[in-house]
Design a protein around this motif. Structure first.
Motif, PDB file in Angstrom:
ATOM      1  N   ALA A  79      21.545  27.887  54.552  1.00  0.00           N
ATOM      2  CA  ALA A  79      21.128  29.100  54.137  1.00  0.00           C
ATOM      3  C   ALA A  79      19.952  29.331  53.320  1.00  0.00           C
ATOM      4  O   ALA A  79      19.190  29.942  52.989  1.00  0.00           O
ATOM      5  N   THR A  80      20.418  28.125  52.330  1.00  0.00           N
ATOM      6  CA  THR A  80      18.915  27.838  51.098  1.00  0.00           C
ATOM      7  C   THR A  80      17.474  27.848  52.120  1.00  0.00           C
ATOM      8  O   THR A  80      16.829  28.437  51.532  1.00  0.00           O
ATOM      9  N   LEU A  81      17.544  26.954  52.997  1.00  0.00           N
ATOM     10  CA  LEU A  81      16.426  26.604  53.516  1.00  0.00           C
ATOM     11  C   LEU A  81      15.998  27.973  54.624  1.00  0.00           C
ATOM     12  O   LEU A  81      14.753  28.342  54.452  1.00  0.00           O
ATOM     13  N   ASP A  82      17.015  28.612  54.991  1.00  0.00           N
ATOM     14  CA  ASP A  82      16.479  29.853  55.802  1.00  0.00           C
ATOM     15  C   ASP A  82      16.099  31.028  54.710  1.00  0.00           C
ATOM     16  O   ASP A  82      15.100  31.568  55.161  1.00  0.00           O
ATOM     17  N   LEU A  83      16.487  31.020  53.608  1.00  0.00           N
ATOM     18  CA  LEU A  83      16.227  32.008  52.682  1.00  0.00           C
ATOM     19  C   LEU A  83      14.765  31.712  52.051  1.00  0.00           C
ATOM     20  O   LEU A  83      13.833  32.639  51.898  1.00  0.00           O
ATOM     21  N   MET A  84      14.602  30.619  51.582  1.00  0.00           N
ATOM     22  CA  MET A  84      13.409  30.150  51.120  1.00  0.00           C
ATOM     23  C   MET A  84      12.111  29.764  51.907  1.00  0.00           C
ATOM     24  O   MET A  84      11.120  29.817  51.572  1.00  0.00           O
ATOM     25  N   SER A  85      12.528  29.579  53.308  1.00  0.00           N
ATOM     26  CA  SER A  85      11.400  29.800  54.210  1.00  0.00           C
ATOM     27  C   SER A  85      11.060  31.148  54.897  1.00  0.00           C
ATOM     28  O   SER A  85      10.245  31.145  55.791  1.00  0.00           O
ATOM     29  N   GLY A  86      11.629  32.091  54.283  1.00  0.00           N
ATOM     30  CA  GLY A  86      11.424  33.523  54.654  1.00  0.00           C
ATOM     31  C   GLY A  86      12.028  33.690  56.083  1.00  0.00           C
ATOM     32  O   GLY A  86      11.482  34.505  56.825  1.00  0.00           O
ATOM     33  N   GLY A  87      13.125  33.013  56.483  1.00  0.00           N
ATOM     34  CA  GLY A  87      13.777  33.269  57.710  1.00  0.00           C
ATOM     35  C   GLY A  87      13.240  32.586  59.020  1.00  0.00           C
ATOM     36  O   GLY A  87      13.478  32.906  59.967  1.00  0.00           O
ATOM     37  N   ARG A  88      12.554  31.343  58.486  1.00  0.00           N
ATOM     38  CA  ARG A  88      11.849  30.549  59.532  1.00  0.00           C
ATOM     39  C   ARG A  88      12.755  29.482  60.085  1.00  0.00           C
ATOM     40  O   ARG A  88      12.343  28.762  60.708  1.00  0.00           O
ATOM     41  N   PHE A  89      14.021  29.201  59.584  1.00  0.00           N
ATOM     42  CA  PHE A  89      14.844  28.085  59.974  1.00  0.00           C
ATOM     43  C   PHE A  89      15.678  28.360  61.183  1.00  0.00           C
ATOM     44  O   PHE A  89      16.087  29.346  61.330  1.00  0.00           O
ATOM     45  N   VAL A  90      15.722  27.474  62.006  1.00  0.00           N
ATOM     46  CA  VAL A  90      16.303  27.601  63.241  1.00  0.00           C
ATOM     47  C   VAL A  90      17.214  26.261  63.089  1.00  0.00           C
ATOM     48  O   VAL A  90      16.888  25.141  63.189  1.00  0.00           O
ATOM     49  N   LEU A  91      18.559  26.246  63.235  1.00  0.00           N
ATOM     50  CA  LEU A  91      19.614  25.262  63.204  1.00  0.00           C
ATOM     51  C   LEU A  91      19.934  24.727  64.413  1.00  0.00           C
ATOM     52  O   LEU A  91      20.918  25.603  65.144  1.00  0.00           O
ATOM     53  N   GLY A  92      19.354  23.818  65.204  1.00  0.00           N
ATOM     54  CA  GLY A  92      19.739  23.297  66.437  1.00  0.00           C
ATOM     55  C   GLY A  92      20.865  22.212  66.108  1.00  0.00           C
ATOM     56  O   GLY A  92      20.659  21.167  65.147  1.00  0.00           O
ATOM     57  N   LEU A  93      22.002  22.579  66.826  1.00  0.00           N
ATOM     58  CA  LEU A  93      23.160  21.640  66.357  1.00  0.00           C
ATOM     59  C   LEU A  93      23.705  21.055  67.614  1.00  0.00           C
ATOM     60  O   LEU A  93      23.517  21.368  68.973  1.00  0.00           O
ATOM     61  N   GLY A  94      24.298  19.489  67.362  1.00  0.00           N
ATOM     62  CA  GLY A  94      24.841  18.861  68.470  1.00  0.00           C
ATOM     63  C   GLY A  94      26.035  17.804  67.891  1.00  0.00           C
ATOM     64  O   GLY A  94      26.222  17.943  66.532  1.00  0.00           O
ATOM     65  N   VAL A  95      26.720  17.210  68.761  1.00  0.00           N
ATOM     66  CA  VAL A  95      27.750  16.531  68.334  1.00  0.00           C
ATOM     67  C   VAL A  95      27.337  14.996  67.788  1.00  0.00           C
ATOM     68  O   VAL A  95      28.141  14.468  67.040  1.00  0.00           O
ATOM     69  N   GLY A  96      26.341  14.320  68.631  1.00  0.00           N
ATOM     70  CA  GLY A  96      26.098  12.985  68.477  1.00  0.00           C
ATOM     71  C   GLY A  96      27.156  12.137  69.120  1.00  0.00           C
ATOM     72  O   GLY A  96      28.271  12.421  69.485  1.00  0.00           O
ATOM     73  N   GLY A  97      26.489  11.154  69.696  1.00  0.00           N
ATOM     74  CA  GLY A  97      27.369  10.329  70.501  1.00  0.00           C
ATOM     75  C   GLY A  97      27.131   8.730  69.981  1.00  0.00           C
ATOM     76  O   GLY A  97      27.552   7.729  70.387  1.00  0.00           O
ATOM     77  N   ARG A  98      26.563   8.512  68.718  1.00  0.00           N
ATOM     78  CA  ARG A  98      26.466   7.093  68.132  1.00  0.00           C
ATOM     79  C   ARG A  98      27.574   6.680  67.278  1.00  0.00           C
ATOM     80  O   ARG A  98      28.030   7.197  66.267  1.00  0.00           O
ATOM     81  N   GLU A  99      28.174   5.455  67.926  1.00  0.00           N
ATOM     82  CA  GLU A  99      29.449   4.854  67.027  1.00  0.00           C
ATOM     83  C   GLU A  99      29.046   4.667  65.650  1.00  0.00           C
ATOM     84  O   GLU A  99      29.868   5.097  64.724  1.00  0.00           O
ATOM     85  N   ASP A 100      27.966   4.056  65.386  1.00  0.00           N
ATOM     86  CA  ASP A 100      27.393   3.783  64.190  1.00  0.00           C
ATOM     87  C   ASP A 100      27.050   4.799  63.083  1.00  0.00           C
ATOM     88  O   ASP A 100      27.596   4.672  61.909  1.00  0.00           O
ATOM     89  N   ASP A 101      26.726   5.820  63.737  1.00  0.00           N
ATOM     90  CA  ASP A 101      26.527   7.066  62.891  1.00  0.00           C
ATOM     91  C   ASP A 101      27.893   7.618  62.355  1.00  0.00           C
ATOM     92  O   ASP A 101      27.849   8.007  60.997  1.00  0.00           O
TER      93      ASP A 101
END
Length: 281
Positions: A79-101
């Motif tokens: 929300a902070t990044l979206d607000l301070m960038s003037g609504g330019r933030f896009v949140l691409g999301l995924g689950v990840g598959g690396r055991e070490d992460d």
């Protein structure tokens, strides 16, 4: 259809130059990948820096591995990044598959899908201004975009693709045109069946390297190292597009499938690629 640039991770300090060049060119979006146990820059931090160095381009995680993160803090950061960038933030999301992460984050790999579903519900609820819980109030600031930043979900399998219509605004498909078409059709069908208004945003990603042989070799080596854990790194690196005509053909193919945007993901560190790709576009 618009074009975006996926940023390389080999030299985080150089990304300011990439961002400035992209902001001055024909590109709409800057994308940055996510890993924990790797030498990539943390994407929310890096994109916040790039937001201050640009005025026009959108800033996109591609994709952020949500289950590695605590949900309330992620809601506040996004929300902070979206607000301070003037609504330019896009949140691409995924689950990840690396055991070490997941080991380092302390999150069980086997539970990542269930955790992700709960996170998506909680993020949307928190961005709407609802209290966190009976014991705690709302988490601010309010994002620039009502309801929260645009959410793209990276997915391939039907159960994961169904999250787009349920919680997201669109799909991020890191797949060749021969595969992406089926993913797009599945998301469109799910969208209609749930009665969502409008259309899902469809974003394709293709790996590219445009320049001398030394750059292409660097890019393929970087991609091979990143995807070594999959057992398919050689196959994936060999699929990188390195000729202008091939890149143009892929852009046309995605356009014909109805993509709203194509992200040209760069693995080589030379920022002159931005200018070469701009000329190609």
């Amino acid at each position: 259809m618009s074009l975006g640039i996926g940023l390389p991770i080999s030299d985080p300090a150089a990304l300011l130059e990439w961002a400035r060049r992209a902001d001055a060119g024909p590109f709409n979006t800057l994308g940055l990948l996510d890993r924990l146990v790797y030498h990539n820059p943390e994407p929310l931090t890096a994109l916040a820096v790039l937001a201050g160095a640009t005025t026009r381009v959108r800033l996109q995680t591609e994709v952020l591995l949500a289950p590695l993160r605590e949900t309330a803090l992620l809601a506040k950061q996004a929300a902070t990044l979206d607000l301070m960038s003037g609504g330019r933030f896009v949140l691409g999301l995924g689950v990840g598959g690396r055991e070490d992460d997941h080991h380092v984050a302390g999150t069980p790999l086997r539970d990542r899908g269930r955790r992700f579903d709960q996170q998506l519900a909680d993020l949307c609820r928190l961005w709407s201004g609802e209290p966190h819980s009976a014991e705690a109030g709302p988490i601010g600031p309010a994002p620039a975009r009502e309801g929260g930043p645009e959410i793209l979900i990276g997915a391939f399998k039907p159960k994961a693709l169904a999250r787009v219509a349920r919680w997201g605004d669109g799909l991020l498909a890191a797949a060749p045109p021969s595969w992406a078409g089926g993913l797009f059709d599945t998301v469109r069908r799910d969208w209609q069946e749930l009665g969502r208004k409008g259309e899902p945003r469809l974003v394709a990603q293709v790996n590219v390297a445009l320049g001398p042989d030394s750059l292409v070799d660097e890019a393929k080596a970087a991609m091979h190292a990143y995807y070594e854990f999959t057992g398919m790194a050689e196959q994936m690196a060999s699929g990188m597009l390195t000729a202008a005509d091939d890149i143009r053909a892929a852009i046309r193919a995605y356009r014909d499938l109805g993509a709203d945007e194509v992200m040209l993901y760069c693995w080589g560190g030379d920022p002159d690629q931005v200018d070469r790709l701009a000329d190609l576009a």
